[in-house]
Design an enzyme around this catalytic site. Structure first.
Site, PDB file in Angstrom:
ATOM      1  N   GLU A   1      -9.299 -11.391  -7.428  1.00 48.94           N
ATOM      2  CA  GLU A   1      -8.360 -10.137  -7.264  1.00 48.94           C
ATOM      3  C   GLU A   1      -7.104 -10.216  -8.079  1.00 48.94           C
ATOM      4  OE1 GLU A   1      -7.424 -10.062  -2.823  1.00 48.94           O
ATOM      5  OE2 GLU A   1      -9.244  -9.604  -2.499  1.00 48.94           O
TER       6      GLU A   1
ATOM      7  N   THR B   1      -5.743  -6.778  10.875  1.00 49.12           N
ATOM      8  CA  THR B   1      -6.256  -5.778  10.303  1.00 49.12           C
ATOM      9  C   THR B   1      -5.490  -4.538  10.876  1.00 49.12           C
ATOM     10  OG1 THR B   1      -8.083  -6.823   9.297  1.00 49.12           O
ATOM     11  CG2 THR B   1      -7.992  -4.132   9.221  1.00 49.12           C
TER      12      THR B   1
ATOM     13  N   TYR C   1     -12.899  -2.997  -2.793  1.00 54.02           N
ATOM     14  CA  TYR C   1     -13.429  -2.780  -1.304  1.00 54.02           C
ATOM     15  C   TYR C   1     -14.984  -2.921  -1.272  1.00 54.02           C
ATOM     16  CZ  TYR C   1      -8.415  -2.040   0.489  1.00 54.02           C
ATOM     17  OH  TYR C   1      -7.113  -2.521   1.102  1.00 54.02           O
TER      18      TYR C   1
ATOM     19  N   PHE D   1     -15.799   4.796   7.085  1.00 47.89           N
ATOM     20  CA  PHE D   1     -14.235   4.968   6.841  1.00 47.89           C
ATOM     21  C   PHE D   1     -13.883   4.630   5.120  1.00 47.89           C
ATOM     22  CE2 PHE D   1     -14.406   0.969   9.122  1.00 47.89           C
ATOM     23  CZ  PHE D   1     -13.837   0.206   8.228  1.00 47.89           C
TER      24      PHE D   1
ATOM     25  N   HIS E   1      -2.241  -5.142   1.499  1.00 43.83           N
ATOM     26  CA  HIS E   1      -3.403  -6.019   1.165  1.00 43.83           C
ATOM     27  C   HIS E   1      -2.738  -7.399   1.009  1.00 43.83           C
ATOM     28  CE1 HIS E   1      -7.015  -7.366  -0.255  1.00 43.83           C
ATOM     29  NE2 HIS E   1      -6.525  -7.736  -1.190  1.00 43.83           N
TER      30      HIS E   1
ATOM     31  N   LYS F   1       1.060  -1.184  -0.065  1.00 44.20           N
ATOM     32  CA  LYS F   1       0.017  -0.143  -0.204  1.00 44.20           C
ATOM     33  C   LYS F   1       0.805   1.169  -0.209  1.00 44.20           C
ATOM     34  CE  LYS F   1      -3.664  -2.165   2.535  1.00 44.20           C
ATOM     35  NZ  LYS F   1      -4.829  -1.772   3.629  1.00 44.20           N
TER      36      LYS F   1
ATOM     37  N   ARG G   1      -1.357 -14.677   4.198  1.00 43.59           N
ATOM     38  CA  ARG G   1      -2.085 -14.185   5.378  1.00 43.59           C
ATOM     39  C   ARG G   1      -1.777 -14.284   6.687  1.00 43.59           C
ATOM     40  NH1 ARG G   1      -6.213 -10.353   4.542  1.00 43.59           N
ATOM     41  NH2 ARG G   1      -7.625 -10.586   6.057  1.00 43.59           N
TER      42      ARG G   1
ATOM     43  N   ASN H   1      -2.075   0.237   7.182  1.00 44.17           N
ATOM     44  CA  ASN H   1      -1.572  -1.109   7.532  1.00 44.17           C
ATOM     45  C   ASN H   1      -0.659  -1.889   6.487  1.00 44.17           C
ATOM     46  OD1 ASN H   1      -3.416  -1.956   5.603  1.00 44.17           O
ATOM     47  ND2 ASN H   1      -4.704  -3.051   7.285  1.00 44.17           N
TER      48      ASN H   1
HETATM   49  P1  ADP Z   1      -8.190  -6.866   5.726  1.00 45.60           P
HETATM   50  O1  ADP Z   1      -7.092  -5.812   4.806  1.00 45.60           O
HETATM   51  O2  ADP Z   1      -7.282  -7.309   6.814  1.00 45.60           O
HETATM   52  O3  ADP Z   1      -8.372  -8.047   4.669  1.00 45.60           O
HETATM   53  P2  ADP Z   1     -10.597  -5.669   5.364  1.00 45.60           P
HETATM   54  O4  ADP Z   1     -10.841  -6.084   4.228  1.00 45.60           O
HETATM   55  O5  ADP Z   1     -11.656  -5.756   6.613  1.00 45.60           O
HETATM   56  O6  ADP Z   1      -9.310  -6.147   5.987  1.00 45.60           O
HETATM   57  O7  ADP Z   1     -10.327  -4.160   5.262  1.00 45.60           O
HETATM   58  C1  ADP Z   1      -9.619  -3.498   4.121  1.00 45.60           C
HETATM   59  C2  ADP Z   1      -8.861  -2.575   4.624  1.00 45.60           C
HETATM   60  O8  ADP Z   1      -9.665  -1.282   5.005  1.00 45.60           O
HETATM   61  C3  ADP Z   1      -8.007  -2.794   5.593  1.00 45.60           C
HETATM   62  O9  ADP Z   1      -6.680  -3.292   5.278  1.00 45.60           O
HETATM   63  C4  ADP Z   1      -7.725  -1.466   6.257  1.00 45.60           C
HETATM   64  O10 ADP Z   1      -6.803  -0.684   5.232  1.00 45.60           O
HETATM   65  C5  ADP Z   1      -9.132  -0.740   5.982  1.00 45.60           C
HETATM   66  N1  ADP Z   1      -9.694  -0.655   7.089  1.00 45.60           N
HETATM   67  C6  ADP Z   1     -10.562  -1.987   7.976  1.00 45.60           C
HETATM   68  N2  ADP Z   1     -11.090  -1.454   9.054  1.00 45.60           N
HETATM   69  C7  ADP Z   1     -10.932  -0.224   9.201  1.00 45.60           C
HETATM   70  C8  ADP Z   1     -11.110   0.565  10.401  1.00 45.60           C
HETATM   71  N3  ADP Z   1     -11.722   0.199  11.432  1.00 45.60           N
HETATM   72  N4  ADP Z   1     -10.497   1.799  10.418  1.00 45.60           N
HETATM   73  C9  ADP Z   1      -9.775   2.558   9.193  1.00 45.60           C
HETATM   74  N5  ADP Z   1      -9.488   1.487   8.190  1.00 45.60           N
HETATM   75  C10 ADP Z   1     -10.069   0.374   8.088  1.00 45.60           C
END
Ligand code: ADP
Length: 155
Positions: free
Chosen positions: A128, A93, A51, A59, A117, A11, A87, A114
């Site tokens: 994807e 997350t 997404y 958010f 992805h 990212k 993973r 974070n």
């Molecule tokens: P992951 O990336 O761990 O698979 P998700 O698919 O639930 O998690 O979420 C996609 C992305 O959205 C996350 O990697 C993060 O960048 C963002 N995200 C998820 N939950 C939050 C949150 N509570 N606040 C801010 N950003 C979030």
């Protein structure tokens, strides 16, 4: 055991913080084969698709902005059970809750910023990878060390 390909996106938080080398080194050392890699600028349309499961979250707009803040590096890694392996290297997350030793646990203190992805299931990995790569951007070459990465017949 199944040979899988999975999507990793470094990212903008990884690109901006100069972590591209550190993160890709982890996957190399683990023994995953890099099957595709490119820098891309993500768009609103692509992120609405990618997404879609978060479209009703407060958010959602912020995540999209954050993912478009700079180019990203899209990677395709291949290995036995690669989706689950990558993973588990990714961590939870929220970087503040991710276990130390995972990528997010070691490099992030944020739920949003974070670092990576990573696909969360073999089914999503296929969808994807098709979203981010054209077929000719995925390379099927072999690694000379292959016989040292997997023991044939192991469970
Ligand atoms: P992951 O990336 O761990 O698979 P998700 O698919 O639930 O998690 O979420 C996609 C992305 O959205 C996350 O990697 C993060 O960048 C963002 N995200 C998820 N939950 C939050 C949150 N509570 N606040 C801010 N950003 C979030």
């Amino acid at each position: 055991m199944s040979l899988e390909k999975t999507l990793v996106i470094l990212k903008p938080s990884a690109v901006q913080r100069g972590l591209i080398g550190e993160i890709t080194t982890r996957f190399e050392r683990k023994g995953l084969r890099l099957a595709g890699m490119k820098m891309m600028q993500l768009t609103d349309d692509l992120l609405n698709e990618h997404y879609a499961h978060l479209a009703d979250k407060p958010f959602f707009g912020r995540i999209k902005q954050s993912m478009m803040a700079s180019p990203v590096i899209a990677c395709c890694y291949e290995g036995v059970d690669a989706v689950q392996v990558v993973r588990s290297m990714t961590g939870a997350t929220n970087g503040r809750k991710a276990t130390p030793g995972t990528i997010r646990g070691d490099y992030s203190v944020s739920a949003q910023e974070n670092i990576v992805h990573t696909s969360d299931s073999p089914e999503n990995a296929i969808v994807e990878l098709n979203r981010f790569f054209r077929p000719e951007e995925i390379f099927d070459y072999s690694l000379p060390v292959q016989s040292y990465l997997n023991y044939e017949g192991e469970e």
